[in-house]
Write an enzyme that holds these catalytic residues in place. Structure first.
Site, mmCIF file in Angstrom:
data_model
loop_
_atom_site.group_PDB
_atom_site.id
_atom_site.type_symbol
_atom_site.label_atom_id
_atom_site.label_comp_id
_atom_site.label_asym_id
_atom_site.label_seq_id
_atom_site.Cartn_x
_atom_site.Cartn_y
_atom_site.Cartn_z
ATOM 1 N N ALA A 1 0.856 -1.018 0.056
ATOM 2 C CA ALA A 1 -0.087 0.025 -0.122
ATOM 3 C C ALA A 1 0.832 1.016 -0.157
ATOM 4 O O ALA A 1 2.087 0.973 -0.060
ATOM 5 C CB ALA A 1 -0.988 0.056 1.270
ATOM 6 N N GLY B 1 3.839 1.353 2.432
ATOM 7 C CA GLY B 1 4.996 0.341 2.251
ATOM 8 C C GLY B 1 5.623 0.629 0.807
ATOM 9 O O GLY B 1 7.037 0.487 1.088
ATOM 10 N N ASN C 1 0.345 0.054 12.914
ATOM 11 C CA ASN C 1 0.033 0.629 14.105
ATOM 12 C C ASN C 1 -0.780 -0.325 14.904
ATOM 13 O O ASN C 1 -2.037 -0.233 15.309
ATOM 14 C CB ASN C 1 -1.085 1.861 13.734
ATOM 15 C CG ASN C 1 -0.563 3.173 14.003
ATOM 16 O OD1 ASN C 1 0.355 3.318 14.518
ATOM 17 N ND2 ASN C 1 -1.286 4.102 13.031
ATOM 18 N N LYS D 1 4.517 4.908 20.338
ATOM 19 C CA LYS D 1 3.775 5.447 19.038
ATOM 20 C C LYS D 1 2.339 5.606 19.296
ATOM 21 O O LYS D 1 1.743 6.557 18.780
ATOM 22 C CB LYS D 1 4.067 4.251 18.157
ATOM 23 C CG LYS D 1 3.207 4.658 16.618
ATOM 24 C CD LYS D 1 3.572 5.864 16.134
ATOM 25 C CE LYS D 1 3.086 6.224 14.616
ATOM 26 N NZ LYS D 1 1.403 6.078 14.431
ATOM 27 N N SER E 1 -11.768 -4.096 52.818
ATOM 28 C CA SER E 1 -10.165 -4.227 52.323
ATOM 29 C C SER E 1 -9.810 -2.882 51.525
ATOM 30 O O SER E 1 -10.567 -2.201 50.879
ATOM 31 C CB SER E 1 -10.017 -5.323 51.959
ATOM 32 O OG SER E 1 -10.298 -5.380 50.699
ATOM 33 N N SER F 1 5.698 6.702 11.993
ATOM 34 C CA SER F 1 5.047 8.187 11.922
ATOM 35 C C SER F 1 5.333 9.282 10.871
ATOM 36 O O SER F 1 6.754 9.389 10.783
ATOM 37 C CB SER F 1 4.937 9.110 13.293
ATOM 38 O OG SER F 1 4.121 9.992 13.184
ATOM 39 N N HIS G 1 2.255 8.805 21.114
ATOM 40 C CA HIS G 1 2.407 9.870 19.990
ATOM 41 C C HIS G 1 1.179 10.103 19.498
ATOM 42 O O HIS G 1 0.796 11.384 19.061
ATOM 43 C CB HIS G 1 3.524 9.437 18.838
ATOM 44 C CG HIS G 1 3.450 10.208 17.735
ATOM 45 N ND1 HIS G 1 2.314 9.865 16.991
ATOM 46 C CD2 HIS G 1 4.299 11.031 17.133
ATOM 47 C CE1 HIS G 1 2.569 10.660 15.696
ATOM 48 N NE2 HIS G 1 3.755 11.527 15.852
ATOM 49 N N ASN G 2 0.387 8.936 18.951
ATOM 50 C CA ASN G 2 -0.970 9.246 18.259
ATOM 51 C C ASN G 2 -1.939 10.100 19.163
ATOM 52 O O ASN G 2 -2.660 10.540 18.612
ATOM 53 C CB ASN G 2 -1.413 7.927 17.867
ATOM 54 C CG ASN G 2 -0.568 7.504 16.553
ATOM 55 O OD1 ASN G 2 0.463 7.850 16.187
ATOM 56 N ND2 ASN G 2 -1.361 6.725 15.665
ATOM 57 N N GLU H 1 -1.180 13.724 19.486
ATOM 58 C CA GLU H 1 -1.601 13.772 18.015
ATOM 59 C C GLU H 1 -3.145 14.445 18.005
ATOM 60 O O GLU H 1 -3.517 15.517 17.610
ATOM 61 C CB GLU H 1 -1.487 12.899 16.942
ATOM 62 C CG GLU H 1 -1.846 13.337 15.230
ATOM 63 C CD GLU H 1 -1.588 12.131 14.385
ATOM 64 O OE1 GLU H 1 -2.837 11.690 14.039
ATOM 65 O OE2 GLU H 1 -0.402 11.548 14.464
#
Length: 483
Positions: A12, A15, A103, A184, A479, A129, A187-188, A191
């Protein structure tokens, strides 16, 4: 025939671009895709005349690789990764390496690392990323998994990744098991938070200040030349300037329903598991969920009452306040993300290099910004820093932004403009600096209805007490434990 330095499965766009990147840095790459037509089209198209070998079976792919064989998966996260691992294991030998560049959820990577190592092989789960442009020109890469595999992959990864000042690579070893994919994931999540904060600033400019897309473009262009200089501010600047075929702003014609692929949700869930207050990223995820119910919101807009936005002040002054509020909230978001990584490191036994992570994010990735250099400096100055908010540089910015931050949040709320990320960031800041929160009352409530006990300020920590609040509950307590 010369053998390939690395094999890649999955042609894809990410890649393909990674393959082109590797080849441009002097590596020979063998490629395979489940759909043979993609291999043919790639080899006869973009890859023609380059040191790229097409393979039409996994056996052919593996036979074309130098030892130790390195096979990188760029396929959809989840079951497809497990399926390819099962197909590759019988074809590989001890010491060969399987790499997952998708991912993947970090617990899956931890499980796969253990499984692949049990077969005598090594495994790496690496965050990648930067989108398709980053994959081609230099992404940020966050590898973790089998430490023994890193020396064999390091020359390739550090050659193809983004570089920052002095040629420093935005890629280094993160840690064992699922550490790379955890970083990662955070990170996202950050983001998500950055994007939501920017959208709230845009919402205020559009609906409160009544600014056009062109006017907002100018503001974001100016912001990108100062402390907010970052990839996301940069692309927001460009988006606001982009015109549709009729000459109007394209952004105004885009439906206001946001998609998501799950990494933000995973980050929020991980924070709940670790007991970390990741409030801003959580709000960013929920804001996308709220945006998704467009039809409901259209109906509600005609029924539910609220103030009509009406700005009467100094527009230039408010925009400056908004800049400061956005930057202050961004600092809180990163502080929360780093707190989550610190908590997870203790849980999973990772030795994370927090300054190094900031450096990995400094270039190539979606959240890249000048500001990340200051985070690296903070951890270089104090590797045991508990919270970024306590670093002198960030503390000073937050102090200087306080009045602006509060004005922006107050005016937004008074005028009915939803700013969940800006306000939750301010609430976290106020909560974190609050010496005495109202949780004493909450503990009394829990003890009243469930005998959950409480600690006292006039006794040592670790001593727990129960009160028979009604005179009928008895002296038996539950408890004491913390989820």
């Amino acid at each position: 025939m010369s053998r390939a330095d690395i094999g890649l499965i999955g042609l894809a766009v990410m890649g393909e671009n990674l393959v082109m990147n590797m080849e441009s840095h002097g590596f020979t790459v063998a490629v395979y895709n489940r759909t043979s037509e993609k291999v043919t089209n790639f080899i006869e198209g973009r890859a023609k005349g380059k040191n790229i070998i097409g393979a039409y079976t996994l056996e052919e792919l593996v036979s074309n690789l130098k030892k130790p064989r390195r096979v990188m998966l760029m396929v959809k996260a989840g079951q497809p990764v497990d399926d390819f691992i099962e197909k590759l294991i019988p074809l590989l030998e001890a010491g060969d390496i399987i790499i997952d560049g998708g991912n993947s959820h970090f617990p899956d990577t931890a499980r796969r690392t253990d499984y692949v190592e049990s077969k005598g092989l090594f495994y790496i789960g690496t965050g990648v990323s930067g989108g398709e442009e980053g994959a081609l020109k230099g992404p940020s890469m966050m590898p973790g998994g089998s430490p023994a595999a890193w020396p064999h992959v390091k020359p390739i990864f550090q050659a193809i990744c983004a570089k920052v000042e002095g040629g420093t690579p935005c890629c280094d070893w993160v840690g064992e098991g699922g550490a790379g994919h955890f970083v990662k994931m955070v990170h996202n999540g950050i983001e998500y938070g950055d994007m939501q904060l920017i959208c709230e600033a845009y919402h205020l400019m559009r609906d409160y200040l009544g600014m056009s897309a062109d006017e907002m473009h100018e503001v974001f262009a100016e912001w990108n030349n100062a402390e907010l200089d970052s990839y996301l501010i940069e692309i927001t600047r460009d988006i606001l300037k982009y015109k549709d075929e009729d000459g109007s702003a394209l952004v105004d014609k885009i439906l206001d329903t946001a998609g998501q692929k799950g990494t933000g949700k995973w980050t929020a869930i991980a924070a709940l598991d670790e007991g970390v207050g990741l409030t801003l990223i959580g709000e960013a995820v929920f804001s996308r969920c709220l945006s998704a119910i467009k039809e409901e919101r259209v109906v509600a807009s005609k029924i539910l009452k609220g103030p009509k936005p009406a700005f009467k002040g100094n527009k230039k002054a408010f925009i400056d306040d908004l800049r400061k509020a956005l930057f202050a909230s961004k600092i809180v978001s990163y502080a929360q993300g780093y707190t989550l990584m610190s908590a997870a490191a203790k849980t999973y036994g990772w030795n994370l290099n927090y300054g190094g992570i900031a450096l990995m994010w400094r270039g190539g990735c979606i959240i890249r910004s000048v500001f990340l250099g200051k985070i690296k400096e903070a951890f270089d100055n104090n590797p045991n820093l508990k919270n970024l908010l306590l670093d002198p540089y960030f503390e000073e910015i937050l102090s200087n932004s306080n009045e602006s931050w509060r004005r922006v949040c107050a005016e937004a709320l008074q005028n009915g403009i939803p700013v969940p990320a800006l306000t939750t960031a301010l609430c976290y800041y106020d909560g974190y600096r609050c010496e005495r929160l109202p949780a004493n009352l909450l503990q009394a409530q829990r003890d009243y209805f469930g005998a959950h006990t409480y600690e006292r300020i006039d006794r040592p920590r670790g001593e727990f007490f129960h009160t028979n609040w009604t005179g009928q509950g008895g002296s038996t307590s539950a408890s004491t434990y913390i989820v």
